[in-house]
Write an enzyme that holds these catalytic residues in place. Structure first.
Site, PDB file in Angstrom:
ATOM      1  N   PHE A  12       0.828  -1.208   0.000  1.00 48.89           N
ATOM      2  CA  PHE A  12       0.000   0.000   0.000  1.00 48.89           C
ATOM      3  C   PHE A  12       0.862   1.257   0.000  1.00 48.89           C
ATOM      4  O   PHE A  12       1.990   1.255   0.491  1.00 48.89           O
ATOM      5  CB  PHE A  12      -0.917   0.033   1.228  1.00 48.89           C
ATOM      6  N   TYR A  91      24.908   0.188   9.605  1.00 52.40           N
ATOM      7  CA  TYR A  91      25.291  -0.388   8.320  1.00 52.40           C
ATOM      8  C   TYR A  91      26.579   0.244   7.796  1.00 52.40           C
ATOM      9  O   TYR A  91      26.744   1.462   7.857  1.00 52.40           O
ATOM     10  CB  TYR A  91      24.185  -0.166   7.289  1.00 52.40           C
ATOM     11  N   GLY A  98      16.717  -0.256   4.390  1.00 52.78           N
ATOM     12  CA  GLY A  98      15.401   0.195   3.948  1.00 52.78           C
ATOM     13  C   GLY A  98      15.002   1.475   4.652  1.00 52.78           C
ATOM     14  O   GLY A  98      15.099   1.569   5.884  1.00 52.78           O
ATOM     15  N   ASP A 100      12.214   2.737   5.292  1.00 54.31           N
ATOM     16  CA  ASP A 100      11.118   2.609   6.253  1.00 54.31           C
ATOM     17  C   ASP A 100      11.648   2.238   7.634  1.00 54.31           C
ATOM     18  O   ASP A 100      11.201   2.773   8.652  1.00 54.31           O
ATOM     19  CB  ASP A 100      10.069   1.598   5.768  1.00 54.31           C
ATOM     20  N   ARG A 101      12.636   1.341   7.678  1.00 56.13           N
ATOM     21  CA  ARG A 101      13.261   0.998   8.966  1.00 56.13           C
ATOM     22  C   ARG A 101      13.944   2.224   9.567  1.00 56.13           C
ATOM     23  O   ARG A 101      13.821   2.494  10.767  1.00 56.13           O
ATOM     24  CB  ARG A 101      14.287  -0.117   8.772  1.00 56.13           C
ATOM     25  N   ASP A 120       8.315  -3.183  12.891  1.00 55.45           N
ATOM     26  CA  ASP A 120       7.396  -2.796  11.820  1.00 55.45           C
ATOM     27  C   ASP A 120       6.837  -4.068  11.201  1.00 55.45           C
ATOM     28  O   ASP A 120       7.560  -4.834  10.561  1.00 55.45           O
ATOM     29  CB  ASP A 120       8.141  -1.967  10.772  1.00 55.45           C
ATOM     30  N   SER A 123       4.699  -6.098   5.058  1.00 54.24           N
ATOM     31  CA  SER A 123       4.926  -7.249   4.180  1.00 54.24           C
ATOM     32  C   SER A 123       6.058  -8.101   4.732  1.00 54.24           C
ATOM     33  O   SER A 123       6.030  -9.326   4.651  1.00 54.24           O
ATOM     34  CB  SER A 123       5.263  -6.769   2.768  1.00 54.24           C
ATOM     35  N   THR A 176      -5.750 -27.648   6.870  1.00 55.46           N
ATOM     36  CA  THR A 176      -4.505 -27.070   6.369  1.00 55.46           C
ATOM     37  C   THR A 176      -4.515 -25.552   6.412  1.00 55.46           C
ATOM     38  O   THR A 176      -3.530 -24.916   6.804  1.00 55.46           O
ATOM     39  CB  THR A 176      -4.237 -27.553   4.941  1.00 55.46           C
TER      40      THR A 176
END
Length: 241
Positions: A12, A91, A98, A100-101, A120, A123, A176
């Site tokens: 999204f 890093y 990323g 977002d992180r 977070d 996905s 399942t």
């Protein structure tokens, strides 16, 4: 001064319009189905447009072109850095983290100002450690709940969706579909228990700050956690102002 903030993820694109810190409007669009016409949902003319994106160059170009076409404004995009707003990136190549992180950590640190885990649940589930000096101590990246289920139910020939399942249950599944869904929830519960008790190599538990589409489910498992649904967009001001 009105500001439109965009958080483009793999699934999204979330947006909100702010004026002096007050949210005037918000919404979300499908990342794959984004079109320039959707900007009409933003009811005011912004003065600035800020973007956090892990969605790729194609989506970024589409957003930039749409904003330029509608409002004749540039898009100011945030990127991960070696240090910003009191947070130090671990890093060796900071730009490979990323964004977002990175933004979630900037917002969390400036919200609580002490050692914490920043989680977070999107996905992917990202779990990042900040120490008492704001230094990133490393983290984990796990498959998100939907990704785990899709990888089994969508890509494994012998596993079939049989019925709707109880979404938050961790009880053993008797078909399942339930076994897969409840197994994903069990991983989330295990993560919650580790965050509360102390992660590997850490002597004590730390404050937990949670965001992301499935973050509310994790936050319910950690009553003392801080639930911050807009954490990534909150980080934009610390990266761009």
């Amino acid at each position: 001064m009105k500001r439109l903030e965009l958080d483009a993820g793999n699934t999204f694109i979330k947006w909100r319009l702010l004026d002096a810190g007050v949210v005037l409007a918000r919404g979300r669009w499908s990342t794959a189905g984004f079109s320039a016409e959707q900007l009409v949902e933003c009811p005011y003319l912004p003065s600035r447009v800020w973007l956090s994106s892990v969605a790729g160059d194609g989506v970024n170009s589409a957003l930039t072109a749409a904003v330029q076409q509608r409002w004749q404004l540039p898009v100011e995009q945030a990127y991960s850095a070696a240090a910003a707003a009191g947070v130090v990136n671990s890093y060796a190549c900071p730009e490979r983290m990323g964004v977002d992180r990175w933004l979630a950590m900037l917002a969390a640190w400036n919200r609580i100002g002490k050692a914490c885990w920043v989680v977070d649940c999107g996905s992917a589930i990202t779990v990042d450690l900040l120490d008492d000096q704001g230094r990133h101590g490393g983290g984990y990246i796990l498959p998100g709940l939907r990704l785990m289920q899709q990888s089994l139910l969508g890509n494994t020939a012998e596993i079939r969706v049989e019925r709707e399942v109880e979404q938050a249950s961790v009880l053993p599944g008797c078909d399942t579909s339930s076994a897969v869904a409840h197994g994903a929830n069990l991983q989330l519960l295990a993560l919650a228990q580790l965050l509360r008790a102390g992660m590997p190599g850490r002597v004590k538990a730390r404050t937990v700050v949670v965001t992301g589409g499935d973050g509310a489910q994790l936050a319910e498992m950690i009553p003392e956690a801080e639930w911050c649904p807009d954490l990534v967009m909150d980080g934009l001001s610390w990266a761009l102002e």
